[in-house]
Design a protein around this motif. Structure first.
Motif, PDB file in Angstrom:
ATOM      1  N   THR A 143       5.198   7.762 -10.342  1.00  0.00           N
ATOM      2  CA  THR A 143       4.005   7.681  -9.730  1.00  0.00           C
ATOM      3  C   THR A 143       2.853   8.384 -10.066  1.00  0.00           C
ATOM      4  N   ALA A 144       3.247   9.996 -10.370  1.00  0.00           N
ATOM      5  CA  ALA A 144       2.163  10.777 -10.650  1.00  0.00           C
ATOM      6  C   ALA A 144       1.559  10.454 -11.912  1.00  0.00           C
ATOM      7  N   MET A 145       2.263   9.833 -12.701  1.00  0.00           N
ATOM      8  CA  MET A 145       1.939   9.402 -14.064  1.00  0.00           C
ATOM      9  C   MET A 145       1.238   7.806 -14.190  1.00  0.00           C
ATOM     10  N   GLY A 146       1.359   7.246 -12.963  1.00  0.00           N
ATOM     11  CA  GLY A 146       0.644   6.087 -12.919  1.00  0.00           C
ATOM     12  C   GLY A 146       1.386   4.853 -13.664  1.00  0.00           C
ATOM     13  N   TRP A 147       2.694   5.182 -13.717  1.00  0.00           N
ATOM     14  CA  TRP A 147       3.505   3.803 -14.482  1.00  0.00           C
ATOM     15  C   TRP A 147       4.334   3.127 -13.285  1.00  0.00           C
ATOM     16  N   SER A 148       3.942   2.246 -13.243  1.00  0.00           N
ATOM     17  CA  SER A 148       4.546   1.085 -12.368  1.00  0.00           C
ATOM     18  C   SER A 148       5.894   0.795 -12.887  1.00  0.00           C
ATOM     19  N   GLY A 149       7.200   0.760 -12.146  1.00  0.00           N
ATOM     20  CA  GLY A 149       8.379   0.093 -12.755  1.00  0.00           C
ATOM     21  C   GLY A 149       9.461   0.443 -11.892  1.00  0.00           C
ATOM     22  N   SER A 150      10.643   0.142 -12.277  1.00  0.00           N
ATOM     23  CA  SER A 150      11.683   0.287 -11.543  1.00  0.00           C
ATOM     24  C   SER A 150      12.220   1.714 -10.935  1.00  0.00           C
ATOM     25  N   LYS A 151      11.745   2.880 -11.830  1.00  0.00           N
ATOM     26  CA  LYS A 151      11.977   4.138 -11.221  1.00  0.00           C
ATOM     27  C   LYS A 151      10.974   4.752 -10.181  1.00  0.00           C
ATOM     28  N   THR A 152      10.082   3.900  -9.666  1.00  0.00           N
ATOM     29  CA  THR A 152       9.163   4.346  -8.660  1.00  0.00           C
ATOM     30  C   THR A 152       9.558   4.405  -7.321  1.00  0.00           C
ATOM     31  N   ASP A 153      10.727   3.972  -6.880  1.00  0.00           N
ATOM     32  CA  ASP A 153      11.080   3.617  -5.317  1.00  0.00           C
ATOM     33  C   ASP A 153      11.315   4.886  -4.703  1.00  0.00           C
ATOM     34  N   PHE A 154      10.555   5.226  -3.899  1.00  0.00           N
ATOM     35  CA  PHE A 154      10.834   6.381  -2.929  1.00  0.00           C
ATOM     36  C   PHE A 154      11.868   6.337  -2.112  1.00  0.00           C
ATOM     37  N   SER A 155      12.580   4.947  -1.828  1.00  0.00           N
ATOM     38  CA  SER A 155      13.309   4.833  -0.419  1.00  0.00           C
ATOM     39  C   SER A 155      14.376   5.886  -0.147  1.00  0.00           C
ATOM     40  N   PHE A 203      -1.366   3.486  -5.535  1.00  0.00           N
ATOM     41  CA  PHE A 203      -0.902   4.187  -6.768  1.00  0.00           C
ATOM     42  C   PHE A 203      -1.306   3.553  -8.135  1.00  0.00           C
ATOM     43  N   THR A 204      -2.131   2.458  -7.790  1.00  0.00           N
ATOM     44  CA  THR A 204      -2.419   1.553  -9.059  1.00  0.00           C
ATOM     45  C   THR A 204      -3.813   2.312  -9.697  1.00  0.00           C
ATOM     46  N   LEU A 205      -4.169   2.005 -10.864  1.00  0.00           N
ATOM     47  CA  LEU A 205      -5.318   2.582 -11.638  1.00  0.00           C
ATOM     48  C   LEU A 205      -6.524   2.117 -11.195  1.00  0.00           C
ATOM     49  N   ALA A 206      -6.689   1.140 -10.128  1.00  0.00           N
ATOM     50  CA  ALA A 206      -7.928   0.328  -9.684  1.00  0.00           C
ATOM     51  C   ALA A 206      -8.325   0.558  -8.292  1.00  0.00           C
ATOM     52  N   ASP A 207      -9.521   0.495  -7.774  1.00  0.00           N
ATOM     53  CA  ASP A 207      -9.986   0.329  -6.406  1.00  0.00           C
ATOM     54  C   ASP A 207      -9.193  -0.778  -5.735  1.00  0.00           C
ATOM     55  N   LYS A 208      -8.774  -0.778  -4.461  1.00  0.00           N
ATOM     56  CA  LYS A 208      -8.328  -2.035  -4.004  1.00  0.00           C
ATOM     57  C   LYS A 208      -8.304  -2.139  -2.588  1.00  0.00           C
ATOM     58  N   ASN A 209      -8.337  -3.515  -1.910  1.00  0.00           N
ATOM     59  CA  ASN A 209      -8.621  -3.577  -0.477  1.00  0.00           C
ATOM     60  C   ASN A 209      -6.726  -4.000   0.037  1.00  0.00           C
ATOM     61  N   PHE A 210      -6.307  -3.396   0.746  1.00  0.00           N
ATOM     62  CA  PHE A 210      -4.904  -3.790   1.064  1.00  0.00           C
ATOM     63  C   PHE A 210      -5.053  -4.156   2.629  1.00  0.00           C
ATOM     64  N   SER A 211      -4.008  -5.040   2.846  1.00  0.00           N
ATOM     65  CA  SER A 211      -3.804  -5.496   4.300  1.00  0.00           C
ATOM     66  C   SER A 211      -2.666  -4.723   4.975  1.00  0.00           C
ATOM     67  N   VAL A 212      -3.158  -3.804   5.983  1.00  0.00           N
ATOM     68  CA  VAL A 212      -2.264  -2.932   6.463  1.00  0.00           C
ATOM     69  C   VAL A 212      -1.824  -2.936   7.905  1.00  0.00           C
ATOM     70  N   THR A 213      -0.635  -2.964   8.447  1.00  0.00           N
ATOM     71  CA  THR A 213      -0.283  -3.241   9.660  1.00  0.00           C
ATOM     72  C   THR A 213      -0.365  -2.149  10.572  1.00  0.00           C
ATOM     73  N   PHE A 214      -1.023  -2.165  11.481  1.00  0.00           N
ATOM     74  CA  PHE A 214      -0.938  -0.867  12.608  1.00  0.00           C
ATOM     75  C   PHE A 214       0.250  -1.177  13.707  1.00  0.00           C
ATOM     76  N   GLN A 215       0.287  -0.253  14.417  1.00  0.00           N
ATOM     77  CA  GLN A 215       1.388  -0.423  15.525  1.00  0.00           C
ATOM     78  C   GLN A 215       0.698  -0.988  16.783  1.00  0.00           C
ATOM     79  N   GLU A 216      -0.681  -0.600  16.837  1.00  0.00           N
ATOM     80  CA  GLU A 216      -1.528  -1.110  18.228  1.00  0.00           C
ATOM     81  C   GLU A 216      -2.805  -1.128  17.522  1.00  0.00           C
ATOM     82  N   THR A 217      -3.807  -1.735  18.619  1.00  0.00           N
ATOM     83  CA  THR A 217      -5.252  -1.997  18.504  1.00  0.00           C
ATOM     84  C   THR A 217      -5.936  -0.762  19.169  1.00  0.00           C
ATOM     85  N   GLY A 218      -6.889  -0.671  18.866  1.00  0.00           N
ATOM     86  CA  GLY A 218      -7.961   0.558  19.444  1.00  0.00           C
ATOM     87  C   GLY A 218      -8.343   1.687  18.318  1.00  0.00           C
ATOM     88  N   THR A 219      -8.482   2.828  18.917  1.00  0.00           N
ATOM     89  CA  THR A 219      -9.248   3.573  18.114  1.00  0.00           C
ATOM     90  C   THR A 219      -8.349   4.369  17.067  1.00  0.00           C
TER      91      THR A 219
END
Length: 519
Positions: free
Chosen positions: A190-202, A385-401
Motif C-alpha cells: 500500500t505504501a508503494m501504491g500497488w493494488s493487488g492480492s498482497k494488500t489485505d490488512f485484515s 490508497f489509490t493514485l487519484a482524488d476520490k469521493n467515497f461513500s462512508v457509513t457512520f454509526q450515527e447522525t449528528g456532529t
C-alpha cells in the motif's frame, strides 16, 4: 539484545556497562515505560560455551551435549540456523528459565520477546515443511516457559515470534502469551501504491480467530524491509523517487526526494489503518519519520547489498528528518493517532465494537474502519490508497456532529449515516463523534499574545519573560523527560547534549506553553 547472542548472562558492551543498562531501565520505568528484551534461544553459533564444552571433531554438538541436538529437527534450510537447542532436555529448560529469571532480577526487565519459537521442540519437519504445526510438544513446552516467567514475575510480558498455524497460536494466546503479527508485505504494497492480492490488512486484527489483544502487529521490523524504502525504490507512478519507470539509485542518501510528500502521505494513511486497530503495536525505529534507508544498507547508507551482506550493520541515524516539513507532518500524524489511543483507551479495548473493510476489493471504493466503545464513543477512518482524488461513500454509526481529528476537530454535520466524503489521493480522514481533548506534549500549548517561554541559543538558556513558572519540564525528541526545574524564570541547558528537545512551562496562573529547542 542483538543477533545471535551466546553469553546469556552478560550485557553486550555495545550498550554500555551493566550499570548503564540498569540506569536506562530505571529511567524508562520512571517515565512509565516497560523494557522488553529479545531472547534468541532456538539456536546459537560457534562461540557459545554450551556448544564448545561438548562438540565433536567434525564440529557438530556431541551426542552427550546436555543442551544441543546434533542436528536441527527442522530440515528446511530457511528455518534452520547454527546449532539447535534441544528444548526437550531438562538442562536446556533450566537454562531458558534461568536466563529469564536473571534479567528480571538483576536488571528489572519487564518481559521478553522470544525469537523463532517454532523451533522449541524436537518434532521432525522435512525440507519443504514450514513447521506450522499444530505441535503438541511445542505448545506444552512454550506454555511451560511462559508459566515459569510468570511465576518469577507475575504480569511480565511474554511475546513469541511464532508465525505458525492459527490453531496453534490460539492455544498460546489463550494462555496469555502475545504473538508476533507480521503485516510488512501488505503495508509495503500500500505504501508503494500497488493494488493487488498482497494488500489485505485484515490479519492484523485478532477478531474472533484469536483472543482479543493477543497479536503484536507491526508494519516493519529488524527482519523486514522498510515501507518507506520500498515506496522510494519501487513505488507506483507518482510515488517512486524517480522521474523514470524505475529507480536506479540504491540509497536515499544519494537519490532524489522527488515525490517525498506523496510517500509520507501514504505512510500516514498506513499508520491510520494500523494504530487505530485494537491490540498492541510495534513501531520500528524512525518509522514515524518515514525512514527510507534499506535494511540492506550499510552504516552510512552509501552501500547496499540485496544479498544481506549489510543486514546486521548499524543504520544511519537521521534526526535531521525531524526538520523536514513532510516528515515532520508524518511524525505529527503518528503522535496524534497514538495520543488518541492513550487518551481514549476505551475505543481500543477488547469490548469495543470494531469493523473494517481493508481487503483487495475495497481498494477502488475506499478502505474504511470504524470502532465504537461501550460508552458510545465512535471513530471512523476512510483512506484513499489509490493514485487519484476520490469521493467515497462512508457509513457512520450515527447522525449528528462529528469532528475531524487532524483538522483541529473541524465539525462535520452527518445528516444521514451514509455520507459522501472527499478524500484526496494517498490521504485519509479520521472522524470522531466527540471532540477529543488530547494530552500530547505538542498539542497542549494555548494561544498566547506573547511568548511565555523561548530558547536563547546564545545563552543556551530557556527564558520565561512572562514571569516565574511553577515548573518547567524538558523532554528529548523521543519523549523522555530529561530535566525538571521548579519555581524558575530561566533554565540553563548547558548540561544537555547537542540535539532536539521540547520544553513545557507550567505558569502559576495555569497557563501552559511548549517550546521547541534545537541545540
Amino acid at each position: 539484545w542483538g543477533y545471535n547472542p551466546s553469553f546469556y548472562f552478560a550485557v553486550d558492551k555495545y550498550y554500555g556497562t551493566k550499570n548503564d543498562l540498569r540506569a536506562f531501565v530505571d529511567e524508562c520505568h520512571s517515565q512509565g515505560m516497560a523494557v522488553i528484551i529479545d531472547l534468541v534461544l532456538n539456536h546459537s553459533f560457534g562461540q557459545s560455551p554450551f556448544y564448545l564444552l561438548y562438540k565433536d571433531a567434525d564440529g557438530k554438538p556431541s551426542a552427550d551435549n546436555p543442551w544441543y541436538n546434533q542436528e536441527s529437527n527442522i530440515k528446511n534450510t530457511s528455518l534452520s540456523w547454527g546449532y539447535d537447542f534441544n528444548h526437550e532436555s531438562e538442562y536446556t529448560r533450566a537454562l531458558v528459565d534461568s536466563v529469564a529469571g536473571f534479567w528480571m532480577s538483576e536488571y528489572k526487565i519487564d518481559g521478553f520477546r522470544y525469537d523463532f519459537t517454532k523451533g522449541f521442540s524436537n518434532t521432525p519437519y522435512g525440507e519443504n515443511d514450514w513447521a506450522n504445526g499444530p505441535d503438541n510438544a511445542r505448545i506444552a513446552n512454550l506454555k511451560r516457559m511462559s508459566a515459569a516467567v510468570q511465576k518469577r514475575q507475575p504480569g511480565a510480558y511474554v511475546i513469541f515470534e511464532h508465525l505458525a498455524a492459527t490453531s496453534e497460536e490460539r492455544q498460546l494466546g489463550d494462555a496469555g502469551i502475545l504473538l508476533w503479527c507480521n503485516k510488512n508485505e501488505a503495508y509495503c504494497e500500500t505504501a508503494m501504491g500497488w493494488s493487488g492480492s498482497k494488500t489485505d490488512f485484515s490479519g492484523l486484527y485478532a477478531g474472533t480467530s484469536m483472543p482479543a489483544g493477543s497479536l503484536v502487529g507491526y508494519m516493519e521490523s529488524h527482519d523486514e524491509e522498510r515501507t518507506g524504502f520500498k515506496a522510494w525504490k519501487w513505488g507506483n507512478t507518482g510515488v517512486i523517487a524517480s522521474t523514470t519507470s524505475t529507480n536506479t539509485g540504491m540509497s536515499p542518501a544519494t537519490g532524489s526526494n522527488i515525490n517525498l510528500s506523496t510517500r509520507t502521505k501514504r505512510l500516514a494513511t498506513n499508520a491510520a489503518f494500523f494504530l487505530t486497530v485494537p491490540g498492541p503495536k510495534m513501531i520500528w525505529q524512525f518509522g514515524e519519520l518515514g525512514y527510507d534507508f534499506s535494511i540492506n544498507n550499510n552504516s552510512d547508507g552509501s552501500g547496499y547489498d540485496d544479498q544481506g551482506g549489510f543486514r546486521t550493520d548499524p543504520k544511519p541515524i537521521r534526526w535531521d528528518y525531524f526538520e523536514d516539513a513532510d516528515r515532520k507532518k508524518l511524525y505529527e500524524t503518528y503522535a496524534a493517532l497514538l495520543d488518541l489511543r492513550h487518551s481514549y483507551p476505551e475505543l481500543f479495548a477488547s469490548n469495543t465494537t470494531f469493523s473494517w473493510k481493508v481487503g483487495t476489493a475495497n481498494w477502488d471504493n475506499g478502505r474504511t474502519l470504524s470502532a465504537t466503545s461501550i460508552d458510545g464513543k465512535s471513530l471512523v477512518v476512510v483512506g484513499n490508497f489509490t493514485l487519484a482524488d476520490k469521493n467515497f461513500s462512508v457509513t457512520f454509526q450515527e447522525t449528528g456532529t462529528w469532528y475531524e481529528l487532524l483538522k483541529d476537530n473541524e465539525p462535520l454535520n452527518v445528516s444521514s449515516t451514509t455520507q459522501t466524503i472527499a478524500v484526496p489521493a494517498h490521504e485519509f480522514r479520521l472522524f470522531t463523534n466527540f471532540k477529543p481533548t488530547l494530552t500530547g506534549i505538542e498539542t497542549t500549548a494555548p494561544d498566547a499574545e506573547k511568548p511565555l517561554i523561548y530558547y536563547n541559543r546564545g545563552m543556551d538558556t530557556l527564558v520565561l519573560p512572562a514571569g516565574e513558572a511553577k515548573r518547567v519540564e524538558v523532554y528529548s525528541v523521543n519523549g523522555m523527560l530529561v530535566m525538571t526545574q521548579e519555581k524558575c524564570t530561566s533554565v540553563g541547558l548547558s548540561a544537555l547534549p547537542v540535539g532536539y528537545y521540547m520544553a513545557r512551562a507550567y505558569m502559576e496562573d495555569g497557563r501552559v506553553q511548549v517550546c521547541k529547542i534545537m541545540k
